[in-house]
Motif scaffolding. Structure first.
Motif, PDB file in Angstrom:
ATOM      1  N   GLU A 378       0.851  -1.191   0.000  1.00  0.00           N
ATOM      2  CA  GLU A 378       0.000   0.000   0.000  1.00  0.00           C
ATOM      3  C   GLU A 378       0.886   1.239   0.000  1.00  0.00           C
ATOM      4  OE1 GLU A 378      -3.135  -0.037  -0.302  1.00  0.00           O
ATOM      5  OE2 GLU A 378      -3.977  -1.858   0.580  1.00  0.00           O
ATOM      6  N   LYS A 381      -1.128   4.940   1.937  1.00  0.00           N
ATOM      7  CA  LYS A 381      -2.463   4.554   2.411  1.00  0.00           C
ATOM      8  C   LYS A 381      -2.763   5.265   3.719  1.00  0.00           C
ATOM      9  CE  LYS A 381      -5.190   0.597   4.077  1.00  0.00           C
ATOM     10  NZ  LYS A 381      -6.377   0.869   3.249  1.00  0.00           N
ATOM     11  N   TYR A 402       3.539  -2.529   3.830  1.00  0.00           N
ATOM     12  CA  TYR A 402       3.582  -3.798   3.115  1.00  0.00           C
ATOM     13  C   TYR A 402       3.598  -4.945   4.129  1.00  0.00           C
ATOM     14  CZ  TYR A 402       8.649  -3.813   4.069  1.00  0.00           C
ATOM     15  OH  TYR A 402       9.881  -3.803   4.676  1.00  0.00           O
ATOM     16  N   TRP A 408       2.442  -6.663   9.289  1.00  0.00           N
ATOM     17  CA  TRP A 408       2.517  -5.385   8.580  1.00  0.00           C
ATOM     18  C   TRP A 408       3.824  -4.682   8.916  1.00  0.00           C
ATOM     19  CZ3 TRP A 408      -0.190  -3.611   4.651  1.00  0.00           C
ATOM     20  CH2 TRP A 408      -1.487  -4.109   4.424  1.00  0.00           C
TER      21      TRP A 408
END
Length: 533
Positions: A378, A381, A402, A408
């Motif tokens: 992302e 984001k 990511y 994460w």
């Protein structure tokens, strides 16, 4: 703990709608022939922008900005009218009432609605015979040429086919009675412009016939309007501040006392806040209010370091969105580094060469190099949470998010000309890292918390470094909580947004609207003690 939800409508301390006093001043100037521009601007300063209406006063810096913007707007409009006269075109005159397009249904739709009304907010003008209608949209900074096609089409349609109407707050619009035919006729031509309050430019967005406006509306605006009416998706973000359904929303994670400070004694209107907001408030509360709340900034160009950082960020974001399996290993740099263009950013000479070297440094640290295709990536984001105690929506936007093996990873990438001072704690130097720790420790992102981590990548002109932070360690969480609390406590209780003068005034982007900052610079710019005003 309190969850105020739809009832959170505490009084704002200062006006937070940037164009509010601007529009009120122009209303007096354009619709009251007995008032001079100077008298209205003097009333603006005396009444702090309230003009006899109920509501919050405007901050002194806001008032200074409005006074300049009003004069710039009037100069721009006078120049436009002079050009029309020179071309033999008839003059245009201010239109007091809004243009409203109203759709009435014979049977209520699935939302229970029978009436839909559309209006376009801005300054309205028309020729005496009604053959031309013009709408001037407003931008706080520069005029915008890149407004979405759907927005331009919707505005042009309303200008072409809207009827003059008025309303009381929260009630349906009513047609203005007893108007002459020229005020209600469909015009021959429609113009939509965007005026930049910050740089006095007016950019023409639309110049068309009503038939062309109708076609553009069907092609570009109808699908977007249908989605906005019928869509049921939720996207937490800054719009949550005004959402009446927040109390029952399951999409916005609750993170009680995330910022580590209690609710202020006086009930406040719901706010949003980010690490950048907190850092700016710590630098100067006046700068915070003008730049982060009102989004006012000087039209002066940003310095080379800021432009270089923006260019590097934009380049990496652009490349990461491609998600090449080799990450940035094969990114092609400008031939000799003399020029670097990314979107609207264009660097030449030394800043371009430095930015190119920083991008080259990133290639050895790019986390997407070798990342398995099944992992999630992302770019920029938005991560959002809600602190019910403060009634605050907390917002962060990592450069890169990511996953790796179920956990994460939050990556922040920074550019710097000099190495970090080793004696200063990392989380204190970068509040966004401290906030990231608290959000990840609270489980906002989900995933396997034992595999979660935060990375700080720093790119120098001829070097780079990568720091890792474990949001699962209690000592790290406590350090992050202390760093965020130190910044959040003054912000949460601030009711005055007084200026904090210091050496930063010399390069402040809003100093032209801050009398204390200008006086400080004129007096020699001596550093003031922290907390002084």
């Amino acid at each position: 703990m309190r969850e105020t939800g739809a009832g959170t409508r505490g009084k704002p301390i200062y006006e937070t709608f940037t164009p509010g006093p601007f529009m009120a001043a122009l209303d007096l100037i354009e619709f009251d022939d007995s008032r001079s521009v100077d008298s209205v601007l003097e009333q603006l300063r005396v009444t702090r922008g309230r003009f006899g209406k109920r509501g919050a006063p405007a901050h002194p810096g806001h008032i200074a900005w409005v006074a300049e913007a009003v004069e710039r707007y009037l100069d721009s409009r006078a120049a436009d009218e002079a050009a029309r006269a020179a071309s033999g075109a008839p003059p245009t005159y201010p239109v007091r009432h809004e243009w409203i397009v109203r759709d009435e249904l014979t049977v209520a739709d699935r939302r229970g609605a029978l009436i839909y009304e559309r209006t376009a907010w801005g300054r309205r003008y028309a020729t005496a015979d009604g053959s031309l209608r013009e709408l001037r949209l407003l931008s706080v900074g520069d005029s915008k040429e890149d407004r979405p096609a759907s927005e331009k089409a919707a505005a042009a349609y309303i200008v072409a086919f809207g009827l003059p109407a008025y309303n009381e707050w929260g009630k349906a619009y009513l047609p203005v009675p007893d108007l002459p035919a020229q005020a209600t006729r469909v015009p021959d031509r429609v113009r939509v412009l965007d005026f930049g309050c910050g740089d006095d430019t007016a950019t023409e967005l639309v110049d068309c016939t009503p038939e062309q406006a109708r076609d553009a509306f069907a092609e570009h605006a109808v699908p977007v309007l249908a989605e906005s009416v019928d869509g049921d998706g939720k996207s937490p973000g800054s719009a949550c501040v005004d959402c009446k359904a927040l109390a029952g929303c399951a999409e916005l994670p609750r993170t009680p006392v995330l910022l580590g400070v209690p609710a202020p004694p006086r009930r406040r209107r719901r706010r949003s806040v980010s690490a950048s907001d907190l850092r700016t408030h710590a630098e100067c509360p006046t700068k915070f209010h003008l730049t982060r709340v009102l989004h006012v900034r000087s039209p002066r160009p940003e310095n080379d370091a800021i432009q270089r950082g923006r260019a590097v960020d934009a380049w990496l974001n652009q490349w990461h969105l491609v998600r090449h399996p080799r990450g940035c290993r094969d990114v092609e740099l400008p031939p000799d580094g003399e020029e670097l263009t990314v979107g609207a950013l264009h660097l030449v000479g030394a800043p371009a060469r430095t930015a190119a070297r920083m991008i080259a440094e990133h290639r050895t640290l790019c986390p997407l190099d070798g990342l398995a295709g099944r992992e999630v990536v992302e770019v920029q984001k938005q991560v959002t949470a809600y602190d019910p105690e403060l009634d605050a929506v907390i917002i962060a936007k990592p450069d890169l998010l990511y996953t790796r093996d179920g956990g994460w990873i939050w990556r922040e990438t920074k550019t710097a000309a000099h190495y970090l001072y080793e004696g200063k704690p990392l989380l204190g130097s970068y509040p966004q890292l401290a906030l990231a720790v608290l959000l990840m420790a609270a489980g906002v992102l989900g995933g396997d918390s034992t595999r979660a981590r935060i990375e700080l990548e720093i790119l120098y002109p001829d070097d780079s470094s990568l720091e890792e932070i474990d949001p699962g360690r209690d000592s790290v969480v406590e350090e992050a909580r202390a760093a965020v609390r130190e910044l959040a406590a003054p912000w949460a209780g601030d009711e005055t947004h007084e200026p904090r003068v210091g050496r930063q005034c010399s390069h402040c982007e809003v100093v032209e609207w801050c009398s204390a900052g200008r006086e400080h610079i004129a007096a020699g710019g001596v550093e003031a003690p922290r907390g002084s005003s």
